[in-house]
Motif scaffolding. Structure first.
Motif, short mmCIF file in Angstrom:
data_model
loop_
_atom_site.label_atom_id
_atom_site.label_comp_id
_atom_site.label_asym_id
_atom_site.label_seq_id
_atom_site.Cartn_x
_atom_site.Cartn_y
_atom_site.Cartn_z
N THR A 10 -65.15 -82.08 10.69
CA THR A 10 -65.51 -83.08 11.69
C THR A 10 -65.40 -82.44 13.07
OG1 THR A 10 -64.61 -84.77 10.22
CG2 THR A 10 -65.10 -85.44 12.47
N GLU B 261 -61.81 -79.95 14.39
CA GLU B 261 -61.10 -80.05 13.12
C GLU B 261 -61.02 -78.68 12.44
OE1 GLU B 261 -61.02 -83.50 9.96
OE2 GLU B 261 -62.69 -82.15 9.47
N ARG C 50 -70.39 -84.69 15.70
CA ARG C 50 -69.05 -84.26 15.27
C ARG C 50 -69.08 -83.53 13.93
NH1 ARG C 50 -67.98 -82.84 18.62
NH2 ARG C 50 -65.79 -82.57 18.15
N ILE C 51 -69.93 -82.52 13.85
CA ILE C 51 -70.01 -81.69 12.66
C ILE C 51 -69.79 -80.23 13.06
CG2 ILE C 51 -71.52 -80.74 10.87
CD1 ILE C 51 -70.55 -83.46 10.13
N PRO D 174 -66.17 -85.05 5.68
CA PRO D 174 -66.85 -85.16 6.97
C PRO D 174 -67.87 -86.29 6.91
CG PRO D 174 -67.69 -83.28 5.75
CD PRO D 174 -66.56 -83.83 4.95
N PRO D 175 -68.35 -86.78 8.06
CA PRO D 175 -69.23 -87.94 8.09
C PRO D 175 -70.60 -87.67 7.45
CG PRO D 175 -68.94 -87.02 10.29
CD PRO D 175 -67.96 -86.35 9.42
#
Length: 398
Positions: A96, A100, A244-245, A269-270
């Motif tokens: 993320t 992260e 946010r990757i 992760p999303p």
């Protein structure tokens, strides 16, 4: 009343975001703010990434694998291989954001009380990541006189102790924009092998190198396979900060299996952001060529404009989209607040990031600011004009 933790008390404020309340107050007064303080590009996100989310027929927004989509990791490995990096799908954990990935790296290779050596100034959140991990930063000072080049390796060696677990670099640098040469990367590699420590390389700006300069990844050195950890992100490369990757990359299987435990603890992760990021890998080279051309122009415009202001000194960057400038003031924290609270030119002002927060050594960088050249030509020109007028007025008042 219950007490908060010492760790919480010691967690540093973001020098980039701590001025937001002052900016919000200025906006409420009706002022326009040119934001030079944060690396939020105004370059458009690739349409392929946005369309992949818009047109996806998901019925259940489910978890992904803790390491990220298998298809994304495979495709991402292909991207690295095109840049001559020997990275396989198994060497990648999707995270993320790059933040992260840095936390996973610190959690995997350090224990509380261990030390990490970092050339300063450095990305301000390294201070926060170190505090959260119970790690002590051992800073080594880079200088504006040589545009923040890598300090002598002998200075690094002086700081190495039995508690030293890694050297952390950002290449190209945030906040300096410095791009390490191949010789500098090799010097770090030799030192890491000599003392059996890790090199953690934050390479989120790896696509941004100017005037024919080449980015040299820590992952490109086969002899460093067991000692190299790379952090990367889609945020800047594709102007996808909100996705946010990021990812953690290493050939060291023990590092990756350890990091996977941290990845499993946060589940995954999303999903939508991974879909967008996977699609972004189809972005044609023309997109990057145009982006590099635009940032080269903006860099030159900013540096040349700043150099014309009396008392200002600036280091010309070769990568990323930041520069460090020394201003003729004693305390840029005070100056940055004053810009937002007390100064306006035709109801406009600028927002900069005081550079002291990019150092670990106390009372260092107090006359410096980081400026992000992520605004279009007209806005950069206006920002330079405002800054010049502000410095003159601030000097008269102090």
């Amino acid at each position: 009343m219950p007490k908060i933790s010492n760790k919480g008390r010691e967690m540093p404020e973001s020098p980039i975001r701590k001025l937001v309340p002052f900016a919000e107050a200025a906006v409420k007064k009706g002022r326009k703010i040119y934001q030079l303080n944060i690396g939020q590009p105004d370059i458009k996100t690739p349409k392929s990434a946005l369309d992949a989310v818009k047109n996806h027929n998901i019925e259940v927004l489910s978890y992904s694998h803790s390491a990220g989509f298998d298809t994304y990791r495979e495709k991402l490995a292909g991207y690295y291989q095109k840049t001559a990096l020997p990275v396989e799908k198994e060497d990648i954990i999707i995270t993320t954001g790059g933040s992260e990935a840095l936390l996973f790296a610190m959690g995997s290779i350090t224990d509380p009380g261990d030390e990490v050596i970092i050339p300063e100034p450095f990305y301000a959140n390294y201070n926060g990541f170190a505090t959260a991990s119970g790690v002590k930063i051992k800073p080594i000072r880079a200088s504006i006189e040589d545009s923040f080049a890598l300090p002598p390796i002998s200075e690094f060696e002086k700081l190495i102790t039995e508690k030293t677990k890694a050297i952390l670099i950002c290449n190209p640098g945030n906040p300096t924009g410095y791009l390490y040469t191949l010789e500098e990367v090799k010097q770090l590699a030799d030192l890491a092998l000599k003392h059996d420590i890790f090199i953690v390389s934050d390479e989120v700006y790896r696509e941004f190198a100017y005037e024919g300069a080449q980015h040299h990844s820590i992952m490109s050195l086969p002899e460093l396979a067991e000692n190299a950890i790379m952090v990367d992100s889609v945020s800047k490369r594709y102007s996808m900060c909100g996705a946010r990757i990021g990812c953690l990359v290493s050939k060291n299987k023990e590092v990756m299996s350890t990091a996977m435990k941290f990845a499993q603890a946060r589940l995954s992760p999303p999903t939508f952001a991974q879909i967008a990021s996977e699609a972004a890998l189809d972005t044609p080279q023309e997109y990057f060529d145009e982006v590099i051309e635009q940032y080269t122009f903006r860099r030159n415009l900013l540096v040349e404009g700043l150099e014309k202001i009396e008392g200002v000194r600036v280091a010309k960057p070769n990568g990323a989209f930041y520069c460090i400038a020394e201003l003729p003031v004693e305390d840029t924290d005070d100056f940055a607040r004053w810009l937002l609270e007390s100064f306006e030119d035709n109801n406009e002002t600028v927002m900069v990031a005081p550079a002291a927060g990019f150092y670990s050594t106390p009372d260092t960088g107090k006359n410096q600011v980081r400026i992000a050249y992520v605004l279009k030509k007209e806005d950069l020109e206006r920002s330079i004009s405002i800054l010049e007028k502000a410095l003159k007025e601030y000097k008269l008042q102090n």
